[in-house]
Design an enzyme around this catalytic site. Structure first.
Site, PDB file in Angstrom:
ATOM      1  N   GLU A 248      -6.849   1.325   7.357  1.00 25.42           N
ATOM      2  CA  GLU A 248      -7.865   0.305   7.594  1.00 25.42           C
ATOM      3  C   GLU A 248      -7.250  -0.980   8.149  1.00 25.42           C
ATOM      4  O   GLU A 248      -7.969  -1.839   8.657  1.00 25.42           O
ATOM      5  CB  GLU A 248      -8.603  -0.014   6.296  1.00 25.42           C
ATOM      6  CG  GLU A 248      -9.414   1.140   5.723  1.00 25.42           C
ATOM      7  CD  GLU A 248     -10.068   0.751   4.398  1.00 25.42           C
ATOM      8  OE1 GLU A 248     -10.210  -0.470   4.156  1.00 25.42           O
ATOM      9  OE2 GLU A 248     -10.405   1.655   3.613  1.00 25.42           O
TER      10      GLU A 248
ATOM     11  N   ASP B  13       7.967   3.843  -5.653  1.00 27.60           N
ATOM     12  CA  ASP B  13       8.947   4.236  -6.647  1.00 27.60           C
ATOM     13  C   ASP B  13       8.487   5.493  -7.392  1.00 27.60           C
ATOM     14  O   ASP B  13       7.313   5.640  -7.732  1.00 27.60           O
ATOM     15  CB  ASP B  13       9.128   3.081  -7.640  1.00 27.60           C
ATOM     16  CG  ASP B  13      10.199   3.332  -8.669  1.00 27.60           C
ATOM     17  OD1 ASP B  13      11.372   3.469  -8.269  1.00 27.60           O
ATOM     18  OD2 ASP B  13       9.871   3.392  -9.866  1.00 27.60           O
TER      19      ASP B  13
END
Length: 602
Positions: free
Chosen positions: A283, A231
């Site tokens: 990751e 956002d």
């Protein structure tokens, strides 16, 4: 929906191909994804309290999967005082009791996995709630306390600090600054809030803020989130001295103060934040993604957010803000593709979301349309029938484009805005902070109609009840006329908007359009028809007619038409779109056009 057009040959208006974008050789899911936005409070209420919830989403998720989408983006469901419908977060690592529990979230992820969907979490990093523990500690600590450094606290101007530190305005109206009362009871410092006064902005120059949000990212990634919609991704970094600025926070033009110069938006330092986030996501397995709500202008600037080591996607606000008309569509598509191709990223198209008037309503208002602030009731009302016809045409045109697409819940039903909400029902802080001068976004957030003959159209059902008995009224009232838009009233009806979406998404996936190329079909001599936008994507030709009369079509097999009977005697009716299957051109077969994106970006 199949058949043959009767035109014998390519008409002059669609005679030559001008390549703009080449097909991609890379097939990461997010380059072609269709992602469905769920606004949790308005999707489905499973416990009968009038507010949608996570268990309601889980119960109906099969209907979303049946559309043929790839992922679901959930608007905020975190703990919140709900001053701004959950975009004021008091705890980023818990579910608000309005929506359920963390176990309910886990169940939703499990059901999504079963259905082959990813869950995208809406993260709100620019600001939190004034009830967040960190902000409460900042208030209690007084001037100079360490927690205040996590936000933007400043002394006021004027002899006694009685004036705001600068002239910045809130996106919701009024000053972007609120003065606090210090622990000793005296008038004190001011804090910055680009949105509501209950939403203090974080200071992203402070390392503790960055560390806290890395913790939050990992919390949801560890629970199976497929990524994040970010956002207000353009606002995290502010110019250090917080200088005055006389432009508008909503991006509307003010002479001499271009949006690109705004000291609170689009600053260079924000990109390092998202590079750090990208490294965290990489990751994890499963191609987790970042999509930015980066309201940056022009579109070439927006492409900076999706360079190879930053976000995967960003919303295309230029496309979202288009008025009705072929020239508008065509110009925005071409400029967007060139901008995003330059950094090796997909363009992500969007026609509606929870912050804008639905495109059915916008296109029913005429060429200018409306985006933010909603549509006020009054003399100039949208033509609902015309708006739906144009919305279906715009959707079919958009679904044929290469790149990704976001759908907003209910657009597959053809829902318009609810224009006649009474003032006492409205909850948008934009409406409240401006005393109703700006009508706000409630009209596009009204709960969905599921069953035509049920109470609250099946949105809210008390536990153990199949007829809605014992349930509360929906948090926003629904129009009585929405029975005809209900999902059960449209399912299986070939002429319905719902079935158009299902068919178009099925064809889009089967024909590989999301990873395809684009070449405009244009005349070899004479002027082009300004009311027609036509392109080829592989063996699919898409033609949009925004004019007032029929236009001739090339020969080909009819795949889809935006409304029944749009194609007649080899011509396309006004305010309509058609998909045709045509033989692959020599240019398309050879892969000519702009350089393929496979060697860059992403």
């Amino acid at each position: 929906m199949g058949g043959m057009t009767t035109a014998a040959s390519l008409p002059p208006a669609l005679a030559a191909e001008r390549p703009v974008h080449a097909a991609s050789a890379r097939d990461e899911w997010w380059r072609r994804a269709v992602i469905y936005q769920v606004y949790p409070r308005s999707f489905r209420d499973a416990d009968g309290d009038g507010m949608g919830d996570l268990r309601g989403i889980t119960a109906e998720l099969r209907h979303v999967a049946d559309l043929g989408v790839d992922a679901v983006w959930l608007s905020p469901f975190f703990r919140s005082p709900q001053r701004d419908a959950g975009y004021d977060v008091s705890d980023y690592c818990d579910v608000d009791p309005l929506f359920g529990t963390l176990d309910d979230f886990d169940d939703l992820v499990a059901e999504a996995d079963r259905l082959g969907l990813r869950i995208i979490v809406d993260l709100v990093p620019n600001h939190c709630s004034d009830q967040h523990p960190l902000f409460q500690a900042a208030l209690a600590g007084g001037p100079g306390a360490l927690p205040r450094a996590l936000f933007h606290f400043r002394n006021g101007r004027g002899e006694h600090g009685e004036l705001p530190p600068n002239n910045w305005q809130s996106h919701f109206g009024g000053s972007a600054w609120t003065r606090v009362t210090e622990p000793d009871g005296s008038p004190g410092q001011w804090y910055l809030h680009l949105f509501d006064s209950s939403q203090p902005d974080f200071n992203w120059d402070h390392p503790d803020v960055r560390a806290e949000f890395e913790r939050i990212l990992r919390f949801w990634l560890d629970r199976g989130a497929g990524g994040f919609r970010v956002d207000v991704a353009h606002a995290l970094i502010k110019e250090p001295d917080l200088p005055d600025w006389h432009g508008r926070p909503d991006g509307r033009p003010v002479e001499g103060y271009p949006f690109s110069d705004a000291p609170m938006f689009g600053r260079a330092g924000v990109h390092e934040v998202f590079r750090e986030w990208r490294r965290v996501l990489e990751e994890y397995d499963g191609e987790r993604i970042l999509c930015g709500e980066a309201n940056a202008h022009p579109v070439e600037t927006m492409a900076h957010w999706v360079r190879r080591d930053e976000m995967h996607q960003t919303f295309n606000f230029d496309y979202l803000g288009m008025g009705w008309g072929a020239a508008s569509f065509k110009g925005t598509v071409e400029r967007s593709l060139r901008a995003f191709d330059a950094v090796g990223a997909p363009t992500t198209w969007v026609l509606s979301n929870h912050d804008t008037s639905r495109h059915t309503t916008r296109f029913g208002l005429g060429a200018a349309g409306h985006v933010g602030d909603g549509v006020a009731p009054g003399a100039h009302r949208p033509d609902e029938e015309l708006g739906l016809r144009r919305a279906r045409a715009a959707t079919l045109f958009t679904l044929g484009l290469p790149g990704g697409m976001y759908l907003y819940q209910g657009e597959e039903l053809g829902l318009p805005d609810h224009l006649d909400l009474p003032a006492e029902a409205r909850q948008d802080p934009t409406f409240l902070r401006t005393g109703g001068e700006r009508i706000g976004r409630d009209g596009c957030r009204v709960p969905l109609p599921w069953r035509a003959d049920a109470a609250s159209f099946g949105f809210s059902t008390a536990p153990g009840s199949s007829d809605g008995g014992g349930r509360a009224e929906p948090w926003l009232p629904q129009p009585e006329a929405w029975a005809g838009y209900a999902r059960d009233a449209q399912s299986g009806r070939r002429d319905s908007t719902l079935e158009l979406y299902r068919a178009a998404l099925r064809e889009r996936a089967g024909r590989g359009l999301g990873l395809g190329g684009l070449a405009w079909l244009e005349p070899t001599d004479g002027p082009a028809d300004a009311d027609v936008a036509a392109y080829r994507n592989g063996s699919t030709v898409v033609v949009l007619n925004t004019g007032t009369g029929p236009v001739p079509l090339p020969a080909g097999r009819l795949l889809l038409e935006s409304v029944p009977g749009a194609v007649a005697e080899g011509a396309l009716a006004p305010d309509a779109t058609v998909w045709l299957e045509v033989p692959a051109s020599a240019e398309a077969a050879a892969g000519t056009g702009p350089a393929d994106r496979a060697g860059a970006g992403g």
